[in-house]
Design a protein around this motif. Structure first.
Motif, PDB file in Angstrom:
ATOM      1  N   THR A   1       0.812  -1.222   0.000  1.00 42.51           N
ATOM      2  CA  THR A   1       0.000   0.000   0.000  1.00 42.51           C
ATOM      3  C   THR A   1       0.840   1.264   0.000  1.00 42.51           C
ATOM      4  OG1 THR A   1      -0.141  -0.085   2.420  1.00 42.51           O
ATOM      5  CG2 THR A   1      -1.928  -1.118   1.169  1.00 42.51           C
ATOM      6  N   GLY A   2       2.135   1.135   0.036  1.00 44.95           N
ATOM      7  CA  GLY A   2       3.008   2.307   0.045  1.00 44.95           C
ATOM      8  C   GLY A   2       4.426   1.913   0.412  1.00 44.95           C
ATOM      9  N   ASN A   3       5.300   2.908   0.587  1.00 48.79           N
ATOM     10  CA  ASN A   3       6.694   2.686   0.942  1.00 48.79           C
ATOM     11  C   ASN A   3       7.403   1.754  -0.038  1.00 48.79           C
ATOM     12  OD1 ASN A   3       6.472   4.249   3.362  1.00 48.79           O
ATOM     13  ND2 ASN A   3       5.495   2.498   4.357  1.00 48.79           N
ATOM     14  N   PHE A   4       7.204   2.011  -1.347  1.00 50.67           N
ATOM     15  CA  PHE A   4       7.892   1.226  -2.366  1.00 50.67           C
ATOM     16  C   PHE A   4       9.364   1.614  -2.423  1.00 50.67           C
ATOM     17  CE2 PHE A   4       3.489   1.708  -3.998  1.00 50.67           C
ATOM     18  CZ  PHE A   4       3.137   0.367  -4.069  1.00 50.67           C
ATOM     19  N   ASN A   5      10.236   0.622  -2.627  1.00 51.71           N
ATOM     20  CA  ASN A   5      11.623   0.964  -2.913  1.00 51.71           C
ATOM     21  C   ASN A   5      11.723   1.366  -4.387  1.00 51.71           C
ATOM     22  OD1 ASN A   5      11.945  -1.422  -4.525  1.00 51.71           O
ATOM     23  ND2 ASN A   5      12.412  -2.607  -2.667  1.00 51.71           N
ATOM     24  N   ASP A   6      12.917   1.799  -4.818  1.00 52.61           N
ATOM     25  CA  ASP A   6      13.075   2.310  -6.185  1.00 52.61           C
ATOM     26  C   ASP A   6      12.694   1.265  -7.227  1.00 52.61           C
ATOM     27  OD1 ASP A   6      13.888   4.724  -5.202  1.00 52.61           O
ATOM     28  OD2 ASP A   6      16.033   4.403  -5.554  1.00 52.61           O
ATOM     29  N   SER A   7      13.099   0.027  -7.009  1.00 56.09           N
ATOM     30  CA  SER A   7      12.825  -1.038  -7.968  1.00 56.09           C
ATOM     31  C   SER A   7      11.326  -1.323  -8.063  1.00 56.09           C
ATOM     32  CB  SER A   7      13.572  -2.311  -7.562  1.00 56.09           C
ATOM     33  OG  SER A   7      13.245  -3.381  -8.415  1.00 56.09           O
ATOM     34  N   GLU A   8      10.662  -1.368  -6.912  1.00 60.11           N
ATOM     35  CA  GLU A   8       9.224  -1.631  -6.895  1.00 60.11           C
ATOM     36  C   GLU A   8       8.448  -0.500  -7.562  1.00 60.11           C
ATOM     37  OE1 GLU A   8       9.004  -4.233  -2.738  1.00 60.11           O
ATOM     38  OE2 GLU A   8       8.864  -2.042  -2.700  1.00 60.11           O
ATOM     39  N   TRP A   9       8.830   0.739  -7.256  1.00 59.76           N
ATOM     40  CA  TRP A   9       8.128   1.865  -7.860  1.00 59.76           C
ATOM     41  C   TRP A   9       8.350   1.900  -9.369  1.00 59.76           C
ATOM     42  CZ3 TRP A   9       4.065   4.430  -7.365  1.00 59.76           C
ATOM     43  CH2 TRP A   9       3.859   5.630  -8.059  1.00 59.76           C
ATOM     44  N   HIS A  10       9.551   1.544  -9.816  1.00 57.98           N
ATOM     45  CA  HIS A  10       9.834   1.490 -11.247  1.00 57.98           C
ATOM     46  C   HIS A  10       8.926   0.464 -11.927  1.00 57.98           C
ATOM     47  CE1 HIS A  10      11.998   1.694 -15.023  1.00 57.98           C
ATOM     48  NE2 HIS A  10      12.145   0.380 -14.985  1.00 57.98           N
TER      49      HIS A  10
ATOM     50  N   CYS B   1       4.405  15.814  -2.967  1.00 50.43           N
ATOM     51  CA  CYS B   1       5.623  15.600  -2.176  1.00 50.43           C
ATOM     52  C   CYS B   1       6.405  14.358  -2.589  1.00 50.43           C
ATOM     53  CB  CYS B   1       5.279  15.527  -0.688  1.00 50.43           C
ATOM     54  SG  CYS B   1       4.800  17.131   0.012  1.00 50.43           S
ATOM     55  N   ARG B   2       5.794  13.500  -3.416  1.00 54.11           N
ATOM     56  CA  ARG B   2       6.538  12.353  -3.941  1.00 54.11           C
ATOM     57  C   ARG B   2       7.684  12.792  -4.846  1.00 54.11           C
ATOM     58  NH1 ARG B   2       1.213   8.769  -5.541  1.00 54.11           N
ATOM     59  NH2 ARG B   2       0.753   7.965  -3.462  1.00 54.11           N
ATOM     60  N   LEU B   3       7.643  14.045  -5.292  1.00 56.21           N
ATOM     61  CA  LEU B   3       8.717  14.562  -6.139  1.00 56.21           C
ATOM     62  C   LEU B   3       9.975  14.898  -5.340  1.00 56.21           C
ATOM     63  CD1 LEU B   3       6.519  16.990  -8.260  1.00 56.21           C
ATOM     64  CD2 LEU B   3       7.621  14.918  -9.133  1.00 56.21           C
ATOM     65  N   ILE B   4       9.830  15.121  -4.047  1.00 52.90           N
ATOM     66  CA  ILE B   4      10.952  15.598  -3.243  1.00 52.90           C
ATOM     67  C   ILE B   4      12.121  14.613  -3.206  1.00 52.90           C
ATOM     68  CG2 ILE B   4      11.662  16.233  -0.897  1.00 52.90           C
ATOM     69  CD1 ILE B   4       8.963  17.613  -0.555  1.00 52.90           C
ATOM     70  N   PRO B   5      11.890  13.308  -2.964  1.00 54.63           N
ATOM     71  CA  PRO B   5      13.033  12.382  -2.979  1.00 54.63           C
ATOM     72  C   PRO B   5      13.780  12.384  -4.314  1.00 54.63           C
ATOM     73  CG  PRO B   5      11.138  11.342  -1.953  1.00 54.63           C
ATOM     74  CD  PRO B   5      10.642  12.627  -2.543  1.00 54.63           C
ATOM     75  N   ALA B   6      13.035  12.525  -5.424  1.00 52.19           N
ATOM     76  CA  ALA B   6      13.683  12.562  -6.739  1.00 52.19           C
ATOM     77  C   ALA B   6      14.536  13.818  -6.894  1.00 52.19           C
ATOM     78  CB  ALA B   6      12.633  12.494  -7.842  1.00 52.19           C
TER      79      ALA B   6
END
Length: 455
Positions: free
Chosen positions: A189-198, A414-419
């Motif tokens: 439901t959230g907290n995806f790592n980079d690979s999962e989000w990709h 705010c999902r843009l902030i880590p990027a």
């Protein structure tokens, strides 16, 4: 923009992936068998013709590169047809009284039947939809809603029949790529790592490739599929496109997608209906193309559905206090976000930063225009008591819904902030640690603001 080769590396129709697992599970309801010999890229036989695609054959397929795409060499007995799709849409609409009321009120039955009769869906795509229905019933229902309501939105916008038809098909096919995403990733439901989000991002590209592979539909459909998670304010994915680069089909299906989530998940639990969607439309009027919002508003307005009244007199005294607290949390969140933007704007002019600035400005503008951020609202909330119930409880429910949607918008932005921290600011920058500190504070602000909605 995410590089094309990154997408290509995530999907190859000739390599067995998690889709084979879905096929093996699908055999519990449908016979799934090889229609011809399945060979690897060197011509070595892996699975003989007629073999059922059950769990015992997965080990022979997983990881192999095959001569032909798996979808082209397997068949599913009892696969969906245009007629059974129409029946499924009817059954779905009938399961929700408000959707039935909209459907009949709009006199949409003739249009729906024409759309289904006009469709010549290739076997490969019908099989994909069949597996989606068996393995991901919630996603399948979402698909049915998006096709039906998306086509209705397109008609209300005055688009030609070809566009309505394309929107209907975009709704049917836009999430087929999810069948190729690892099930464990989809369950999160959230907290995806980079690979999962990709891999989540890639489902749009995979859906596009699946539809392109049959070579019978025009680019308006594949473009819409690719863009259904893009947003006018640049906060969408996979390419963070903005308004001027977006097509109608993707925007309509993207909006229908969101409306389905609100209607089927949030509203079903509370007993609400499509009439209660208005606060969302007000808050998000800059997220999708405005013409699509106008169309939804007109459809719902004509339906004569009544807004659901869920607030009783017993709970009324606590709501103004909760809304005042929530407003304070939203204000804190916006202040810290503004601080981050002001500092980052001085050193970065790159894509993620531009999207953050643009989308945040849209949010702040909505807060100003709606009056939610005014001191008068707080004063009014503080003055309410039990005697105010009859005249004010509906307005309080609307404010509650708008604050909830604003929080969702801020969370998406705010999902843009880590990027930004990862890709657009050098670690050697003198102020990098300051930026990171503010980003951590924003994350804490978001956590605090969501506390009121966790139960």
């Amino acid at each position: 923009m995410i590089k094309q080769q990154n997408f290509n590396n995530s999907y190859n129709p000739k390599v067995a992936d998690s889709y084979v697992e879905h096929l093996s599970e699908c055999t519990k309801k449908h016979k799934v068998a090889a229609m011809e010999d399945i060979c690897n890229e060197f011509g070595v036989l892996l699975v003989p013709r007629g073999t059922c695609i059950e769990r015992r054959v997965i080990s022979f397929l997983t990881g192999h590169k095959m001569q032909k795409a798996l979808d082209n060499v397997i068949g599913i007995e009892g696969s969906l047809t245009s007629q059974t799709l129409l029946e499924d849409i009817h059954n779905f609409i009938l399961s929700y009284p408000d959707l039935s009321m909209i459907h009949s009120g709009e006199e949409f039955e003739a249009v729906l039947q024409n759309l289904c009769c006009d469709i010549q869906i290739p076997r490969v795509l019908l099989q994909k939809l069949t597996v989606l229905k068996v393995q991901m019933p919630d996603i399948y229902q979402q698909t049915l809603f998006c096709s039906w309501f998306g086509a209705m939105i397109a008609r209300e916008m005055g688009l030609p029949y070809k566009k309505i038809y394309n929107t209907f098909l975009t709704g049917l096919f836009h999430d087929l790529g999810l069948l190729h995403v690892q099930p464990d990733t989809l369950k999160k439901t959230g907290n995806f790592n980079d690979s999962e989000w990709h891999s989540i991002e890639c489902h749009t590209f995979i859906s596009k490739l699946i539809v392109e592979s049959v070579n019978v539909f025009d680019s308006d459909i594949t473009k819409g599929i690719m863009q259904h998670h893009e947003r006018c304010d640049g906060t969408g994915y996979p390419n963070e496109l903005t308004k001027e680069k977006l097509c109608y089909t993707g925007q309509i299906i993207g909006l229908a997608d969101i409306l389905y989530h609100i209607r089927s998940r949030q509203f079903s639990i509370l007993g609400r209906n499509m009439a209660d969607i208005m606060p969302y439309l007000q808050v998000n009027s800059n997220t999708f193309l405005f013409e699509s919002y106008q169309a939804v508003y007109a459809i719902i307005h004509r339906s004569n559905l009544a807004v659901t009244d869920l607030l009783n007199r017993k709970d009324f005294p606590t709501l103004p206090k909760r809304l005042a607290v929530q407003r304070t949390k939203l204000e804190k969140l916006c202040t810290d976000l503004t601080d981050f933007i002001n500092q980052i704007n001085e050193i970065s002019k790159k894509r993620h930063c531009k999207s953050l600035i643009y989308s945040s400005s849209q949010i702040f503008d909505i807060i100003t225009r709606s009056g939610i951020g005014s001191t008068e609202i707080v004063k009014w909330l503080e003055e309410l008591d039990d005697s105010s119930f009859d005249h004010n409880h509906a307005e309080l429910q609307e404010i509650d819904a708008m604050q909830y949607e604003l929080l969702w918008m801020i969370k998406r932005t705010c999902r843009l902030i880590p990027a930004i921290l990862k890709d657009e600011i050098s670690l050697s920058n003198d102020h990098y640690e300051d930026f990171k500190k503010i980003a951590i504070q924003i994350e804490q602000d978001l956590h605090d603001a969501w506390e009121n909605y966790e139960h």
